[in-house]
Design a protein around this motif. Structure first.
Motif, PDB file in Angstrom:
ATOM      1  N   ALA A  15       0.837  -1.208   0.000  1.00 29.34           N
ATOM      2  CA  ALA A  15       0.000   0.000   0.000  1.00 29.34           C
ATOM      3  C   ALA A  15       0.868   1.252   0.000  1.00 29.34           C
ATOM      4  N   ASN A  16       1.935   1.244   0.795  1.00 31.54           N
ATOM      5  CA  ASN A  16       2.847   2.388   0.839  1.00 31.54           C
ATOM      6  C   ASN A  16       3.557   2.578  -0.502  1.00 31.54           C
ATOM      7  N   ARG A  18       2.335   1.756  -3.484  1.00 36.95           N
ATOM      8  CA  ARG A  18       1.363   2.325  -4.430  1.00 36.95           C
ATOM      9  C   ARG A  18       1.154   3.810  -4.179  1.00 36.95           C
ATOM     10  N   ALA A  19       1.224   4.227  -2.919  1.00 35.88           N
ATOM     11  CA  ALA A  19       0.989   5.629  -2.573  1.00 35.88           C
ATOM     12  C   ALA A  19       2.212   6.509  -2.818  1.00 35.88           C
ATOM     13  N   SER A  20       3.373   5.884  -2.960  1.00 39.02           N
ATOM     14  CA  SER A  20       4.605   6.665  -3.108  1.00 39.02           C
ATOM     15  C   SER A  20       4.896   6.941  -4.572  1.00 39.02           C
ATOM     16  N   GLY A 103      -8.249  -0.983  -4.347  1.00 39.17           N
ATOM     17  CA  GLY A 103      -8.740  -0.336  -3.130  1.00 39.17           C
ATOM     18  C   GLY A 103     -10.216  -0.542  -2.891  1.00 39.17           C
TER      19      GLY A 103
END
Length: 106
Positions: A15-16, A18-20, A103
Motif C-alpha cells: 500500500a505504501n 502504491r501511494a509513493s 482499493g
C-alpha cells in the motif's frame, strides 16, 4: 539473516509503495526492504486475485437457436462503465479493471 513479514506488514508495504512516487528499487532502498521481496509479493498478490473462467456448456435440451448478436458487453467497476466489444484486448481489459478496482472491497 532473512526477515519474515506478517500478512499485515506485507499489505502495508505494498500500500505504501502504491501511494509513493518512486519505483520499487528506490522505495525498497529507502524503506530497508529488499526489492525482490516487493516483486515477489506483488507477483503472489496478482496470482491470488487472478481472474478465473469457467467454460459454460449448455445442455442440449436447453439450447435454443439464438441470433448472433454483436452488442457490446458493459462492465461496471465502481462508478466506471467499460464498454467491451467482440474484438477487445483481454490483457488491456484486465489491466483497466485491476486499476479501477484497486482499493475497492470485493
Amino acid at each position: 539473516m532473512r526477515r519474515g513479514y506478517t500478512a499485515d506488514e506485507r499489505e502495508r508495504i505494498l500500500a505504501n509503495l502504491r501511494a509513493s512516487g518512486p519505483g520499487v528499487k528506490a522505495f525498497a532502498k529507502a524503506g530497508g526492504v529488499h526489492a525482490s521481496t516487493i516483486y515477489q509479493r506483488q507477483s503472489r498478490r496478482a496470482r491470488k486475485g487472478a481472474m478465473k473462467f469457467a467454460r459454460v456448456v449448455p445442455r442440449a435440451s436447453n439450447v435454443q437457436k439464438v441470433e448472433k448478436r454483436c452488442e457490446p458487453l458493459i462492465v461496471e467497476v465502481g462508478a466506471a462503465r467499460i464498454r467491451v466489444t467482440a474484438s477487445f484486448d483481454v490483457t488491456l481489459l484486465r489491466a483497466v479493471v485491476d486499476a479501477l478496482g484497486e482499493g475497492c472491497d470485493t
